[in-house]
Motif scaffolding. Structure first.
Motif, short mmCIF file in Angstrom:
data_model
loop_
_atom_site.label_atom_id
_atom_site.label_comp_id
_atom_site.label_asym_id
_atom_site.label_seq_id
_atom_site.Cartn_x
_atom_site.Cartn_y
_atom_site.Cartn_z
N GLU A 134 -8.99 -6.94 -16.24
CA GLU A 134 -10.11 -6.72 -17.15
C GLU A 134 -9.69 -6.91 -18.61
N THR B 298 -9.47 -10.61 -19.36
CA THR B 298 -10.78 -11.25 -19.55
C THR B 298 -11.37 -10.89 -20.90
N ARG B 299 -11.17 -9.65 -21.33
CA ARG B 299 -11.66 -9.26 -22.67
C ARG B 299 -10.96 -10.06 -23.76
N LEU C 246 -18.85 -8.85 -18.33
CA LEU C 246 -17.58 -9.32 -17.79
C LEU C 246 -17.66 -9.33 -16.27
#
Length: 306
Positions: free
Chosen positions: A83, A86-87, A278
């Motif tokens: 995560e 991806t951020r 996301l």
């Protein structure tokens, strides 16, 4: 006290990043309030950097070792590290950090209006400026006192996420398959004070600038799964779009003589990038400051016309 190994590694990573990045949003304001006289040309080169607090903060949350570990797995399960990656990718698409380099040409189309083309770090940029205040003369043929000028304009630029492969996060592309396209519309309001007659030896300029960014992004993950009720489910692809406004101020100068000038400039923006979806039904909001220092060389030429 000697800096820690982790600190030195992050500092080295940032320096390396600044040298390899090539696709940066062209939002620096380097023009004065006086547009190019009809029939005349300005050609120049500009060097600078796009320093954005939000992407740098996101990069700081993930290490190269973690990225390497994820990339080597045959099957990857969605967790906090994925995560975070991806951020970070999305944050860089919103405001890429790195050096800027551009070549540009401006031409005086008619009185009070000039147009320009810029090749900025791999991005094609088009703009036009309208001068609403001050004389339209030249040093050889002055018009009025030629001391204060004001202009506004419109700039368009578009770019894609080719830079992802150049980041260490690019190792996750086979897993995440991240893509992004953005379009920027920039509207500066410029006031300038002439040095000499009709900016013969330069000027100092200041003002405000508004930028609006339209972004389309997506993830098409492969080998990426989530655990649900004792089963392993492959994550669905995601495509989305958003837009956000940036508000800035700037100051720049033009220093030289006989048509050859040095152009130092500083542009600063604040933006609330908004909230973005996301993978795995997650969402995150981004906001921060952007600082764009630059320095350039400009040459004016052409006979002009009445």
């Amino acid at each position: 006290m000697r800096p820690s190994v982790a600190f030195r590694y992050k500092a080295m990573s940032f320096v390396l990043l600044c040298f390899i990045m090539s696709c940066t949003a062209p939002r620096a304001v380097i023009n004065s309030g006086k547009v190019t006289a009809p029939g005349k040309f300005k050609v120049g080169v500009n060097f600078g950097g796009n320093i954005a607090t939000e992407p740098l903060g996101q990069l700081d949350d993930i290490t190269k070792a973690a990225v390497d570990a994820i990339a080597k797995k045959d099957t990857v399960f969605y967790d906090n590290e994925v995560e975070t990656a991806t951020r970070a990718m999305l944050a860089y698409a919103l405001d890429p950090v790195g050096p800027t380099f551009d070549l540009y040409l401006r031409y005086g189309l008619v009185e009070r209006v000039d147009v320009g083309y810029k090749y900025a770090s791999g991005v094609h940029v088009f703009d036009a400026m309208f001068q609403f205040m001050g004389s339209t003369g030249t040093p050889a043929n002055p018009g009025g006192d030629g001391r204060w000028y004001g202009s506004t304009g419109l700039q368009y630029a578009g770019q894609s996420s080719d830079w992802v492969d150049k980041l260490f996060l690019g190792k996750l592309q086979p897993v995440l398959q991240f893509t992004a396209k953005r379009k920027d519309v920039t509207v500066p309001l410029i006031f300038s004070k002439s040095f000499g007659v009709e900016e013969e030896i330069g000027s100092i300029a200041f003002g405000a600038v508004y930028n609006h960014t339209f972004i389309e992004y997506g993830f098409e993950p492969s080998r990426l799964f989530k655990k649900y009720g004792g089963e392993s489910l492959e994550l669905d692809a995601l495509t989305n779009k958003n837009s956000f406004s940036s508000y800035g101020i700037f100051v720049n100068a033009k220093l030289g003589y006989k048509g050859i000038y040095l152009l130092p400039a500083l542009t600063m923006y604040y933006q609330n990038y908004g909230s973005y979806e996301l993978l795995n039904a997650k969402a995150y909001s981004f906001s921060g400051m952007t600082f764009i220092p630059s320095i350039g060389l400009q040459v004016n030429f052409g006979k002009g016309r009445k």
